[in-house]
Enzyme design. Sequence first.
Site, PDB file in Angstrom:
ATOM      1  N   LYS A 116       0.828  -1.208   0.000  1.00  0.00           N
ATOM      2  CA  LYS A 116       0.000   0.000   0.000  1.00  0.00           C
ATOM      3  C   LYS A 116       0.864   1.262   0.000  1.00  0.00           C
ATOM      4  CE  LYS A 116      -3.858  -1.966   2.591  1.00  0.00           C
ATOM      5  NZ  LYS A 116      -4.967  -2.237   1.686  1.00  0.00           N
ATOM      6  N   GLU A 200      -2.575   6.694   8.103  1.00  0.00           N
ATOM      7  CA  GLU A 200      -3.411   7.546   7.249  1.00  0.00           C
ATOM      8  C   GLU A 200      -4.348   8.330   8.142  1.00  0.00           C
ATOM      9  OE1 GLU A 200      -5.787   5.394   4.372  1.00  0.00           O
ATOM     10  OE2 GLU A 200      -4.016   4.693   3.317  1.00  0.00           O
ATOM     11  N   HIS A 235     -14.240  -3.377   8.131  1.00  0.00           N
ATOM     12  CA  HIS A 235     -13.536  -3.011   6.902  1.00  0.00           C
ATOM     13  C   HIS A 235     -13.674  -4.063   5.814  1.00  0.00           C
ATOM     14  CE1 HIS A 235     -11.935   0.082   9.450  1.00  0.00           C
ATOM     15  NE2 HIS A 235     -11.314  -0.783  10.213  1.00  0.00           N
ATOM     16  N   ARG A 292      -6.540  -8.007  -9.471  1.00  0.00           N
ATOM     17  CA  ARG A 292      -7.192  -9.316  -9.719  1.00  0.00           C
ATOM     18  C   ARG A 292      -8.666  -9.071  -9.979  1.00  0.00           C
ATOM     19  NH1 ARG A 292     -10.031  -8.940  -5.018  1.00  0.00           N
ATOM     20  NH2 ARG A 292      -8.889  -8.110  -3.245  1.00  0.00           N
TER      21      ARG A 292
HETATM   22  P1  ADP Z   1      -7.774  -3.814   2.793  1.00  0.00           P
HETATM   23  O1  ADP Z   1      -6.777  -3.963   1.675  1.00  0.00           O
HETATM   24  O2  ADP Z   1      -7.334  -4.450   4.060  1.00  0.00           O
HETATM   25  O3  ADP Z   1      -9.168  -4.175   2.379  1.00  0.00           O
HETATM   26  P2  ADP Z   1      -8.312  -0.988   2.297  1.00  0.00           P
HETATM   27  O4  ADP Z   1      -7.256   0.034   2.201  1.00  0.00           O
HETATM   28  O5  ADP Z   1      -8.936  -1.442   1.022  1.00  0.00           O
HETATM   29  O6  ADP Z   1      -7.769  -2.249   3.119  1.00  0.00           O
HETATM   30  O7  ADP Z   1      -9.441  -0.476   3.256  1.00  0.00           O
HETATM   31  C1  ADP Z   1     -10.541  -1.286   3.639  1.00  0.00           C
HETATM   32  C2  ADP Z   1     -11.654  -0.408   4.163  1.00  0.00           C
HETATM   33  O8  ADP Z   1     -11.218   0.310   5.327  1.00  0.00           O
HETATM   34  C3  ADP Z   1     -12.098   0.676   3.199  1.00  0.00           C
HETATM   35  O9  ADP Z   1     -13.062   0.205   2.304  1.00  0.00           O
HETATM   36  C4  ADP Z   1     -12.658   1.711   4.132  1.00  0.00           C
HETATM   37  O10 ADP Z   1     -13.955   1.357   4.542  1.00  0.00           O
HETATM   38  C5  ADP Z   1     -11.760   1.602   5.336  1.00  0.00           C
HETATM   39  N1  ADP Z   1     -10.662   2.607   5.256  1.00  0.00           N
HETATM   40  C6  ADP Z   1      -9.462   2.447   4.664  1.00  0.00           C
HETATM   41  N2  ADP Z   1      -8.718   3.562   4.764  1.00  0.00           N
HETATM   42  C7  ADP Z   1      -9.468   4.459   5.441  1.00  0.00           C
HETATM   43  C8  ADP Z   1      -9.263   5.806   5.899  1.00  0.00           C
HETATM   44  N3  ADP Z   1      -8.117   6.452   5.677  1.00  0.00           N
HETATM   45  N4  ADP Z   1     -10.267   6.413   6.568  1.00  0.00           N
HETATM   46  C9  ADP Z   1     -11.431   5.770   6.824  1.00  0.00           C
HETATM   47  N5  ADP Z   1     -11.667   4.504   6.443  1.00  0.00           N
HETATM   48  C10 ADP Z   1     -10.717   3.846   5.770  1.00  0.00           C
END
Ligand code: ADP
Length: 510
Positions: A116, A200, A235, A292
Site C-alpha cells: 500500500k 493515514e 472493513h 485481480r
Molecule cells: P484492505 O486492503 O485491508 O481491504 P483498504 O485500504 O482497502 O484495506 O481499506 C478497507 C476499508 O477500510 C475501506 O473500504 C474503508 O472502509 C476503510 N478505510 C481504509 N482507509 C481508510 C481511511 N483512511 N479512513 C477511513 N476509512 C478507511
Amino acid sequence: MFDKILIANRGEIALRIVRACRELGVRSVAVYSEADAAAPHVREADEAVCIGPAPSAESYLLGDRLIEVALRLGAQAIHPGYGFLAEREWFAQAVTDAGLVFIGPPASAIAAMGSKTAARQLALDAGVPVVPGTQEALTDADEARSIADRFGYPVLLKAAAGGGGKGMRVVREAAEMADALDSARREARNAFGDDAVYVEKYIEGPRHVEIQLLADQHGTVLHLGERECSIQRRHQKMIEEAPSVAVGPELRARMGETAVAAARAAGYVNAGTCEFLLDRDGNFYFLEMNTRIQVEHPVTELVMGVDLVQWQIRIAAGERLPFSQDQLTPNGWAIECRITSEDPANGFLPSTGRVTYLHLPSGPGVRWDGGIETGSEVGLFYDPMLAKLIVHARTREQAIARMHRALLELTIEGVDTSRDFHLRVMENPDYRSGDISIQWLERNLEALTQAPPPAEGVRIAAIAAALLADAERVRPAVAIRSDAASPAVANDASAPSEWARAARLAGLRR
Ligand code: ADP
C-alpha cells in the site's frame, strides 16, 4: 485462444471461471484439496486433480505444485481467481517462467501495487489524490504520535501488505497509539509475514467507491464505472451495488480517468480495480489497487453487459478490447449480497456443518454465483463466503425489491448464514434512501442483527406453500403407480413427513 486453463482456486469463483471457460470453448482443469473432493467446482470442470490435504498452505497455496499440474495436463494458462495466490508477485512470475500464461497483470504491476505504501507513492507521482498519510513504514509509537499530531486524530494504522481489513486500527487519541501499533503489527505479521505499518488520516463518513478497469496488451485501458461498497463490517464488504447513488456521469468520468491514470502508471494489463474513499463534497482519495478479479465483479457485469471473467481470459490470450470508453455506460441497477456461513445474531460467529437443504432463488433478474449445494460440508478451513446473490433491475428501488424477494426465496438449512441480516438491510429506510457511509453498518449493527426480520412470516408461508405444492404433485403420481408392479416412488405414508419437514423449516418443530 487457449485450449485448456488451470483454475488455481475453489468455491464460487472457481465455478465462475469454469463457466467462462465453457462459454469460450476452453477446457478447464480444477484443482482441489481432500476436503473439497465433492465440491461443485471439481465436478463441473472438465478435469480435476487433488493437490493435497485441506489446509490451504498444503494445497491451494502450493504454487509450484499447481504449475506442475498445469504443465503435466497440457494447460496453457492459469487463472488465480481472488485470494490464495492471486496477488502474489512470485506466483505470477513463476507461472510465466514456466512458459505458461498468468491470467492477470504482469508480476511487475502486482509488485508496484502490492504494497500500500508503494502504491500510494506511485499514485502521488501519477497525480492521483491519496488520503493524507505517510508513504513510509513507521519505526515506533513516538513517530506515529508526531505524525498523528500533524494530521489530527483520529488516524488509521494500516499494514503496508494489508488486505481483507487485516492489520488496521483506528486510533482516536495519543494514549491509544502504542497498543494499537503493537496489535496492528502483530496481526500484519501473522496474516502477511510482514509487519510494516503506516499511518493515514481516518476519514469519517465517506463512501467506498471503486472503479473497475480492463486493460489489454495493446495499450487500451478502459474503466467500467463504479461500484458502491460502503456496506462493510470490520472493513470488509458485505453488500455491493453498481452504480453508486453518489456518482453521476461527470464524477464517474473523473474517477474513471483517475483510475486509468493509476493503472497506466503501473503498466497494468488485465482486469483490476482502483479503490477510493469518496466524501460528501465529491472529493475522492485513492486507497489501493486490487490486481485481480474482485468478489463483487458481477454487479459491474450486469450493468455494463460485459463478461469480465471472459475478458480476463481473452486479454491474456492477446485479444484487443473491442469497446470504446463512451460505449461503457451503466444500464439499470445491480446489487450483490455476500451469503456467508456466519451467524449475524451471534456476532457473526462462523458456523460449520452440512448443508442439509438448499433452495435457490430464481426468476427475473436473479443470479446466483455459488460454491455449495445440498450435501456440501462447510468447515473452517476456508473463507466463510458460500455464495453471492446478485440481482439486476431497471432502478435502484426495483433492485432492492428484487433482492428482498430473492432472499425470501433462498433457504439454506444446516448452517447459519447471513441471509436474514441481508433481508433486514433491504428493509432498512437508510439503506433504501441510499444514505450510507462506510461506518453506517457498524453503527446500526444491533438493529440489523437482533430482531427477526418483519418479512419472516412471508418466508415461512412461502416455504409451506412450496412444500404443499410438492406434496400435491406427488400424490397423483402415487395413485397412477399404485396399479403398476413397480414400487411407488412415494406413497401416502410419505406425506406426513413432508409436513414434518415444512414444520421444521418453518421453525415450528426441531
Ligand atoms: P484492505 O486492503 O485491508 O481491504 P483498504 O485500504 O482497502 O484495506 O481499506 C478497507 C476499508 O477500510 C475501506 O473500504 C474503508 O472502509 C476503510 N478505510 C481504509 N482507509 C481508510 C481511511 N483512511 N479512513 C477511513 N476509512 C478507511
